[in-house]
Structures are given as structure tokens and as C-alpha cells.
Design an enzyme around this catalytic site. Sequence first.
Site, mmCIF file in Angstrom:
data_model
loop_
_atom_site.group_PDB
_atom_site.id
_atom_site.type_symbol
_atom_site.label_atom_id
_atom_site.label_comp_id
_atom_site.label_asym_id
_atom_site.label_seq_id
_atom_site.Cartn_x
_atom_site.Cartn_y
_atom_site.Cartn_z
ATOM 1 N N SER A 87 0.802 -1.224 0.000
ATOM 2 C CA SER A 87 0.000 0.000 0.000
ATOM 3 C C SER A 87 0.837 1.277 0.000
ATOM 4 O O SER A 87 0.315 2.351 -0.287
ATOM 5 C CB SER A 87 -0.943 0.012 1.210
ATOM 6 O OG SER A 87 -0.206 0.010 2.419
ATOM 7 N N ASP A 121 -7.750 6.186 4.906
ATOM 8 C CA ASP A 121 -7.813 5.018 5.796
ATOM 9 C C ASP A 121 -9.036 4.969 6.702
ATOM 10 O O ASP A 121 -9.090 4.140 7.623
ATOM 11 C CB ASP A 121 -6.562 4.982 6.686
ATOM 12 C CG ASP A 121 -5.302 4.700 5.902
ATOM 13 O OD1 ASP A 121 -5.415 4.326 4.717
ATOM 14 O OD2 ASP A 121 -4.210 4.854 6.466
ATOM 15 N N HIS A 125 1.359 4.136 6.759
ATOM 16 C CA HIS A 125 0.740 5.026 5.789
ATOM 17 C C HIS A 125 1.170 6.471 6.027
ATOM 18 O O HIS A 125 1.766 6.792 7.056
ATOM 19 C CB HIS A 125 -0.785 4.908 5.850
ATOM 20 C CG HIS A 125 -1.308 3.702 5.121
ATOM 21 N ND1 HIS A 125 -2.633 3.334 5.136
ATOM 22 C CD2 HIS A 125 -0.682 2.761 4.357
ATOM 23 C CE1 HIS A 125 -2.800 2.220 4.418
ATOM 24 N NE2 HIS A 125 -1.624 1.867 3.940
#
Length: 200
Positions: free
Chosen positions: A53, A142, A92
Site C-alpha cells: 500500500s 484510511d 501510511h
Amino acid sequence: MFAELAPYLSNPRQTLAQILNFALVLSTAFMGWKALSVYTNSSSPIVVVLSGSMEPAFQRGDLLFLWNNSPRAEVGEIVVYNVQGKDIPIVHRVIKAFGTGDGGKKSQRRLEKEADKRSGPGLSSPISHQMLTKGDNNIADDTELYAQGQDYLDRKLDIVGSVRGYIPAVGYVTIMLAENPWMKTVLLGIMGVMVMLQRE
């Protein structure tokens, strides 16, 4: 193999010394990990990227080094966080950040509303700095990954640390051990036998 072990089995004192030597190696590694955790202020100062990701910034299997002593995480910073109720670290990038006095009254009201949800009635709010994250290789943010009813991550409650460095591909060993639990047993067995067979 049993023939090689026979001399050690017949000498309990030497066998005990080898076992204690093996325990010392494990305890030293554990203490080193704890010391690093205290220094970085992170429960997991080293983590492995488990998905794609964050490509192309990080690939699956990259080993990340974290630092968790900064009071804020700025937009663009890459952080590692844990979702409430789950024990899987997610790597992330911060795309929005809200802090006390930042973003005007609307953002402050959002912070207070989230604080009420997270802290519960009669408890003081632990909210200090909130953020929204997204994987570089993902289309959406997210929000769907967060705990039910949670709109943002809290800096103190959810963040494991900010990425300060990495080593490519080294973490694949950890991924292989996680995906094949039997390999852990084999590896520990090999380490134990090697220590037992060492001659002083």
C-alpha cells in the site's frame, strides 16, 4: 546426531552451562529490544512493511526504523499505527493533521467530539493531536481501516512511531516466519542444537 549429543547428555553440568548460554543470548536480545523501545519511546521501534500500500516509497518486506518522541506528526510524514482491537501495524502517510489551535473552530469542535467518543463519560480527554492517513498506493484514505466510529487517529493513542529510516527487503525473513509458523520451531531448534554443540 544422537551420537554427537551423547557426550553432552552424559555431562549434566556442561549441558546446563550450554542451556544457560542459550538463555543468555535470548535475554540479551530481549533487553536490547526493550532498551531501543525506551530510547525511541515506541512499543515497536522496528517494524516490517506487510503490504504494497505504500509503494513506491516502501515495498513489502522493507524494515522500518521508528521514532516516537515528536509531539506532532506533520502532513506528508509517514507513520506506523495500530488499529484499536487489532495487532497489525499499518504504514501510511499523513494527509491531514488537526491539533489544538489548528484548523479553526470547526476542526476544534471535531476534536472535542472525537474526544467524547474515545474517552467516555466522566473521563478526561486524551486527545492532543489527530490525523488522517492514506497509503500512497491506495485510492481512498484510511477511514475504513480505523475502528468503528473513529474518524481520525490520535497521536498518543494510536501512533506507534514515525518512520526515520529503512533497510530494503530485510524484513522478508519475518514475513516468511509469520506465514509459516513451523519455520519458527525449526529455527529455534537449530539455534538450540548449535548452542548445545559448541565446545568451550
